[in-house]
Design a protein around this motif. Structure first.
Motif, mmCIF file in Angstrom:
data_model
loop_
_atom_site.group_PDB
_atom_site.id
_atom_site.type_symbol
_atom_site.label_atom_id
_atom_site.label_comp_id
_atom_site.label_asym_id
_atom_site.label_seq_id
_atom_site.Cartn_x
_atom_site.Cartn_y
_atom_site.Cartn_z
ATOM 1 N N PRO B 11 0.819 -1.217 0.000
ATOM 2 C CA PRO B 11 0.000 0.000 0.000
ATOM 3 C C PRO B 11 0.848 1.260 0.000
ATOM 4 N N LEU B 12 0.372 2.269 -0.717
ATOM 5 C CA LEU B 12 1.099 3.526 -0.788
ATOM 6 C C LEU B 12 1.282 4.141 0.595
ATOM 7 N N TYR B 13 0.220 4.100 1.398
ATOM 8 C CA TYR B 13 0.316 4.755 2.717
ATOM 9 C C TYR B 13 1.381 4.090 3.575
ATOM 10 N N ALA B 14 1.581 2.760 3.395
ATOM 11 C CA ALA B 14 2.608 2.061 4.170
ATOM 12 C C ALA B 14 3.999 2.487 3.704
ATOM 13 N N GLN B 15 4.141 2.687 2.399
ATOM 14 C CA GLN B 15 5.435 3.132 1.875
ATOM 15 C C GLN B 15 5.751 4.547 2.353
ATOM 16 N N VAL B 16 4.743 5.411 2.301
ATOM 17 C CA VAL B 16 4.946 6.779 2.784
ATOM 18 C C VAL B 16 5.316 6.757 4.265
ATOM 19 N N ARG B 17 4.580 5.955 5.033
ATOM 20 C CA ARG B 17 4.840 5.847 6.466
ATOM 21 C C ARG B 17 6.305 5.505 6.730
ATOM 22 N N ILE B 35 6.770 18.751 11.551
ATOM 23 C CA ILE B 35 7.058 18.107 10.274
ATOM 24 C C ILE B 35 6.206 18.737 9.174
ATOM 25 N N ALA B 36 6.462 18.342 7.921
ATOM 26 C CA ALA B 36 5.714 18.887 6.787
ATOM 27 C C ALA B 36 4.226 18.583 6.944
ATOM 28 N N ASN B 37 3.387 19.431 6.347
ATOM 29 C CA ASN B 37 1.947 19.211 6.468
ATOM 30 C C ASN B 37 1.463 18.170 5.464
ATOM 31 N N GLU B 38 0.208 17.779 5.609
ATOM 32 C CA GLU B 38 -0.349 16.697 4.807
ATOM 33 C C GLU B 38 -0.232 16.957 3.307
ATOM 34 N N PHE B 39 -0.498 18.187 2.889
ATOM 35 C CA PHE B 39 -0.499 18.478 1.462
ATOM 36 C C PHE B 39 0.914 18.430 0.891
ATOM 37 N N GLU B 44 4.868 15.691 -2.381
ATOM 38 C CA GLU B 44 6.235 15.193 -2.481
ATOM 39 C C GLU B 44 6.291 13.742 -2.945
ATOM 40 N N PHE B 45 5.385 12.923 -2.437
ATOM 41 C CA PHE B 45 5.409 11.506 -2.799
ATOM 42 C C PHE B 45 4.454 11.185 -3.943
ATOM 43 N N GLY B 46 3.760 12.186 -4.418
ATOM 44 C CA GLY B 46 2.866 11.955 -5.544
ATOM 45 C C GLY B 46 1.643 11.125 -5.190
ATOM 46 N N GLY B 50 -5.381 12.358 1.239
ATOM 47 C CA GLY B 50 -5.967 11.312 2.080
ATOM 48 C C GLY B 50 -4.985 10.193 2.374
ATOM 49 N N THR B 51 -4.189 9.840 1.391
ATOM 50 C CA THR B 51 -3.195 8.781 1.582
ATOM 51 C C THR B 51 -2.079 9.247 2.516
ATOM 52 N N ALA B 52 -1.611 10.477 2.292
ATOM 53 C CA ALA B 52 -0.598 11.033 3.194
ATOM 54 C C ALA B 52 -1.167 11.096 4.612
ATOM 55 N N ARG B 53 -2.423 11.473 4.691
ATOM 56 C CA ARG B 53 -3.073 11.568 6.003
ATOM 57 C C ARG B 53 -3.054 10.227 6.719
ATOM 58 N N LYS B 54 -3.352 9.153 5.996
ATOM 59 C CA LYS B 54 -3.374 7.836 6.639
ATOM 60 C C LYS B 54 -1.976 7.450 7.124
ATOM 61 N N ALA B 55 -0.961 7.746 6.337
ATOM 62 C CA ALA B 55 0.410 7.446 6.762
ATOM 63 C C ALA B 55 0.732 8.182 8.070
ATOM 64 N N ILE B 56 0.393 9.470 8.116
ATOM 65 C CA ILE B 56 0.698 10.267 9.305
ATOM 66 C C ILE B 56 -0.139 9.803 10.495
ATOM 67 N N SER B 57 -1.413 9.490 10.242
ATOM 68 C CA SER B 57 -2.282 9.027 11.325
ATOM 69 C C SER B 57 -1.760 7.730 11.936
ATOM 70 N N ASP B 58 -1.244 6.844 11.078
ATOM 71 C CA ASP B 58 -0.681 5.601 11.597
ATOM 72 C C ASP B 58 0.506 5.900 12.511
ATOM 73 N N LEU B 59 1.357 6.835 12.103
ATOM 74 C CA LEU B 59 2.490 7.213 12.953
ATOM 75 C C LEU B 59 1.989 7.782 14.281
#
Lengths: 241, 241
Positions: B11-17, B35-39, B44-46, B50-59
Motif C-alpha cells: 500500500p502507498l500509505y505504508a510506503q509513505v509511512r 514536520i511537513a503538512n499533509e499536502f 512530495e510523494f505523488g 488522504g493517503t498522506a493523512r493515513k500514513a501520518i495518522s498511523d504514525l
DNA sequence: CAGTGGTCTAGACCACGTG
DNA sequence: ACGTGGTCTAGACCACTGC
C-alpha cells in the motif's frame, strides 16, 4: 433510519460508532455474528461508505469487532482461546503462554462489602457473587483467586453447578456481557498461612498479587479479581505500546 | 520525489509511512520538531492528501508523532514528564503516579555477558554500559536498578559525570535514540542480603522484580533493565486494552 | 486572516474468500 | 462470478491556532 439532529456538532462517524455499539450491547448483533457491510450501514444512516468505514474501523481497533477481508465484519467472540490470548498475561521462561486449569471452585452470594461496593461502583445493599478457586498448571497449584461480581449483572451464577475455567467466555455466552479491557495492579506480597497451604509453599514465600478490575462495553466495572500467584519460572508480561 | 516502483504491491500509505520513519530515524526531523503538512507530503510523494493523512495518522497511533489541530504534526519528544507518563507504571494507593529520584548511580563499561548479548541481540565481543542505581521516593529507597545498554548505541555514556534520572530523555536528546515500546516481565522474589540492605528491609522480604526490555524505532532492543522494588502501598499498573 | 489538522463525500479499483 | 473489506483519489468544508 438516520442520525438524530441533536448530535449535529459531533462527528458523524462517532455517532454511527455509538449506534453500532448499542446494537452489540443490546444483543441485536450477537458475539460471533456477521454484521451489516459498509455500504448497508452507510445507506442506513445516510452517510458515505467512507464514514461508515471509519466508524467500523474504530470499533475494530477497540477490539469490539473483527474484520476479515473478503468475508465481512464480525462481533468479537470470547472463545476460551481468544480470552487466553487477550487477557491472560502469564508466560513461562521460554515465552510460551501459561494455560491454567481450575480446581476447588466455590461460588456464593453475599451482601457486598464496602470495599466491593466502591471497587465495583455498586449501591448500598447491592449483592455480589463471590467465587474462590485454585488454578493449577500441570497439576501443581499456580494461584489462588477470589472474584467478586455484581449479582445484578450475573443473576443465578452463584447457583451454577459448574463454573468454567474461562469466566469471560461464560460472561459473554450466558449473560451477554463483554469484557473490553482490564486494569491489573501488581505487587509482591508474602504468603499468609492459608494461601501458603493452598499453594503448597512455605508461609512468607513471595507471591505476585494481581488485583484486577475488568470493564465492559460501557466502561463500568464488571469484575474484581484478586490472584495470588506462585509463578515458579513463569512471569507476568506487560507490554507498553 | 516519488515512491520507488519496487514496492508497487505494498500500500502507498505504508510506503509513505516508512519514508517518514526514515526521516525521524535519520534525524532529518528531530524530536519536538514540526514536520511537513499533509499536502506537502502528499505532493512530495505523488499521492493524494488522504493517503498522506493515513500514513501520518498511523504514525500518530504508534506514538511516533503528535498531531495538534490548527498547529501541525510534531515528532514526539521525550521530555522527562512525557517519559514518566508513558513508560512509568508505578502508582500509589490513591492512584497518583510515583515519581522516583536516583541515588548512588554508577556506570561502567564491560564486555557483554552471554545473557546480555542474547537479551540485547549483540554480537560476540560487543561491549555494554552497565548502570546501577538506587531509586528513592520521598527520600526512602524504593528500588534497586541495574541497566545494560549496547555501547555501540551510546558511546561515551559510561564516562559522563552525571547520569540523569530520566534516561529515555537522555537517550533521545544526546544520542537520537527513541524508545517506542517496552516489554516488562514481572514476578515476585525474596530480597537477597545485599538488595535488602540497600532498600532497608529484612532479607527475604517480597519484592516486585521488573525485568524490562526497551525497543527503538527499528524494534531492536535498546536497553535491558532489572529493577527490584519495595513498593509499600504502591503498585505497578498494567492496562490491557 | 492564513494555515493547519479533522471530517466528509462519491466515486474508483484491487485483493481476498466463497460458492 | 460475486460480495466483502482494503486502498486510493480529488475534491469540499469545518474547527482550531497563531499572527
Amino acid at each position: 433510519m438516520s442520525l438524530p439532529d441533536k448530535d449535529a456538532n459531533r462527528p458523524l462517524y462517532a455517532q454511527v460508532r455509538e449506534r453500532l455499539i448499542d446494537r452489540i450491547r443490546s444483543g441485536e448483533w450477537k458475539p460471533g455474528q456477521l454484521i451489516a457491510n459498509e455500504f448497508d450501514i452507510a445507506a442506513e444512516f445516510g452517510v458515505s461508505q467512507g464514514t461508515a468505514r471509519k466508524a467500523i474501523s474504530d470499533l475494530a481497533s477497540e477490539g469490539l469487532v473483527v474484520r476479515r477481508q473478503g468475508r465481512g465484519t464480525f462481533v468479537v467472540e470470547h472463545t476460551p482461546a481468544h480470552v487466553l490470548f487477550r487477557f491472560f498475561n502469564l508466560f513461562d521462561a521460554e515465552g510460551a503462554a501459561v494455560i491454567p486449569d481450575s480446581r476447588d471452585c466455590k461460588a456464593s452470594l453475599a451482601a457486598a462489602s464496602s470495599e466491593e461496593r466502591s471497587t465495583l461502583g455498586l449501591e448500598r445493599y447491592a449483592k455480589v457473587i463471590r467465587i474462590a478457586r485454585t488454578r493449577t498448571r500441570n497439576g501443581r497449584p499456580l494461584m489462588r483467586e477470589t472474584i467478586a461480581l455484581p449479582e445484578a449483572l450475573f443473576p443465578g451464577l452463584a447457583e451454577r453447578q459448574e463454573i468454567p475455567n474461562t469466566l469471560y467466555d461464560l460472561f459473554q455466552k450466558s449473560y451477554g456481557v463483554l469484557v473490553t479491557r482490564t486494569d491489573d495492579r501488581l505487587c509482591a506480597v508474602a504468603a499468609d498461612a492459608q494461601t501458603a497451604a493452598t499453594l503448597g509453599v512455605a508461609p512468607g514465600t513471595p507471591l505476585l498479587k494481581i488485583d484486577r478490575i475488568a470493564f465492559g462495553l460501557d466502561d463500568r466495572p464488571l469484575e474484581w479479581r484478586v490472584s495470588h500467584c506462585y509463578l515458579g519460572d513463569a512471569h507476568y508480561l506487560a507490554r507498553t505500546r
